[in-house]
Enzyme design. Structure first.
Site, PDB file in Angstrom:
ATOM      1  N   HIS A  21     -14.775  19.305 -36.875  1.00 18.49           N
ATOM      2  CA  HIS A  21     -13.956  20.444 -37.292  1.00 18.49           C
ATOM      3  C   HIS A  21     -13.589  21.300 -36.077  1.00 18.49           C
ATOM      4  CE1 HIS A  21     -12.938  23.949 -39.982  1.00 18.49           C
ATOM      5  NE2 HIS A  21     -13.308  24.609 -38.891  1.00 18.49           N
ATOM      6  N   GLU A  22     -14.579  21.597 -35.242  1.00 18.56           N
ATOM      7  CA  GLU A  22     -14.327  22.428 -34.056  1.00 18.56           C
ATOM      8  C   GLU A  22     -13.396  21.709 -33.074  1.00 18.56           C
ATOM      9  OE1 GLU A  22     -15.164  25.560 -33.834  1.00 18.56           O
ATOM     10  OE2 GLU A  22     -16.204  25.437 -35.748  1.00 18.56           O
TER      11      GLU A  22
ATOM     12  N   HIS B 127      -9.806  22.139 -34.090  1.00 13.59           N
ATOM     13  CA  HIS B 127      -9.157  23.382 -33.654  1.00 13.59           C
ATOM     14  C   HIS B 127      -8.604  23.243 -32.232  1.00 13.59           C
ATOM     15  CE1 HIS B 127      -9.780  25.945 -37.059  1.00 13.59           C
ATOM     16  NE2 HIS B 127     -11.090  25.869 -37.012  1.00 13.59           N
TER      17      HIS B 127
ATOM     18  N   GLU C 237      -7.643  26.208 -40.884  1.00 14.10           N
ATOM     19  CA  GLU C 237      -8.974  25.783 -41.322  1.00 14.10           C
ATOM     20  C   GLU C 237      -8.891  24.486 -42.130  1.00 14.10           C
ATOM     21  OE1 GLU C 237     -11.659  26.765 -40.231  1.00 14.10           O
ATOM     22  OE2 GLU C 237     -11.420  28.817 -39.573  1.00 14.10           O
TER      23      GLU C 237
END
Length: 220
Positions: free
Chosen positions: A88-89, A92, A148
C-alpha cells in the site's frame, strides 16, 4: 522534481538519525529482510528498508526506494498483513502521491524564498523544524479517498504478485479499524484513524480477494 528527489533522500537520512533503527541482526530486521527478499525491485526502483523500534503503528515509503516499517506495526501484523501495508505504501510512491505531498510541503517552506536569493540548493537551507515538516508530509500524509483506494489496490496486487495471502490487505485494514477504536487509538491515529471510510475500504478489499479466490477455483 530534482529538488524533491534530493529532499526525499535528505528526509529519510534525517528520519534514520532521529529514530532507533533496529540492528541488522535483530528479529525485526531479519523478519523484514526475509519478506522483502521476495520482492526485489519495484518498477525499476531499488528498495532499501529498515525497521524503527518505536511504539507508533506506522510505515512509510519514499520516492528514492526507502521503506521504513515501525516495530509496533510488525508486532500487530502477520507476514501477509504486513506485506499488504508495505505494498500500500509503495502504491503511494508509484502513483506519485508521496511526491506531490512532499512537493507541497517543500513549496510551503521558507527555504523556497531563500532559494532565489542565494547560491546552492534550497535543500541546504532547510532548518531542522522545516525538514521535520516535510518529513511529516509523507509519514503522516492525508491522502484523498481516491488515492487511498488506489494504494489499497496496489497493496492487494502486491500480495498476489509476491505470493502472499490475497486477504492480507483486507485483514490489515480490519485490524487497524479495530485498533483505531480501542486503547491503542492514539498510536494508530497518524496512520489510519483520520480516514472515515476505513471500514468501507476493508470491505472493498475483502470483496476483491473473494472474487480473486473464486476465479482461482474456477481455473483449476
Amino acid at each position: 522534481d530534482e529538488d524533491v528527489a534530493a529532499l526525499c533522500r535528505e528526509s529519510v537520512k534525517w528520519m534514520d538519525e532521529q529514530n532507533p533503527v533496529s540492528d541488522p541482526g535483530s528479529a525485526y530486521s531479519k523478519r523484514l529482510d526475509s519478506l522483502m527478499k521476495k520482492v526485489g525491485e519495484v518498477e525499476g526502483l531499488k528498495l532499501n528498508y529498515k525497521v524503527y523500534e518505536v511504539v507508533d503503528i506506522n510505515a512509510f515509503a519514499c520516492g528514492d526506494g526507502s521503506i521504513r516499517v515501525f516495530s509496533a506495526l510488525m508486532d500487530l501484523m502477520d507476514d501477509d498483513e504486513l506485506m499488504a501495508i508495505i505494498g500500500h505504501e509503495i502504491g503511494h510512491v508509484v502513483h506519485a502521491d508521496t511526491k506531490h505531498a512532499m512537493k507541497n510541503a517543500y513549496l510551503a517552506s521558507a527555504a523556497r524564498n531563500a532559494a532565489g536569493a542565494a547560491e546552492g540548493s534550497a535543500l541546504a537551507r532547510l532548518s531542522e523544524s522545516q525538514l521535520g515538516k516535510v518529513v511529516a508530509a509523507f509519514t503522516d500524509a492525508q491522502f484523498s479517498q481516491k488515492q487511498e483506494y488506489e494504494a489499497d489496490e496496489h497493496g492487494f496486487e502486491f500480495c498476489v504478485k509476491h505470493g502472499f495471502d490475497p486477504y492480507g490487505m483486507a485483514n490489515s485494514l480490519n485490524k487497524l479499524v479495530e485498533l483505531s477504536k480501542g486503547a491503542k487509538a492514539s498510536t494508530v491515529q497518524k496512520m489510519f484513524s483520520s480516514h472515515p471510510d476505513s471500514e468501507k475500504r476493508a470491505a472493498r478489499m475483502k470483496e476483491k480477494a473473494d472474487a480473486y479466490m473464486a476465479a482461482q477455483r474456477q481455473n483449476r
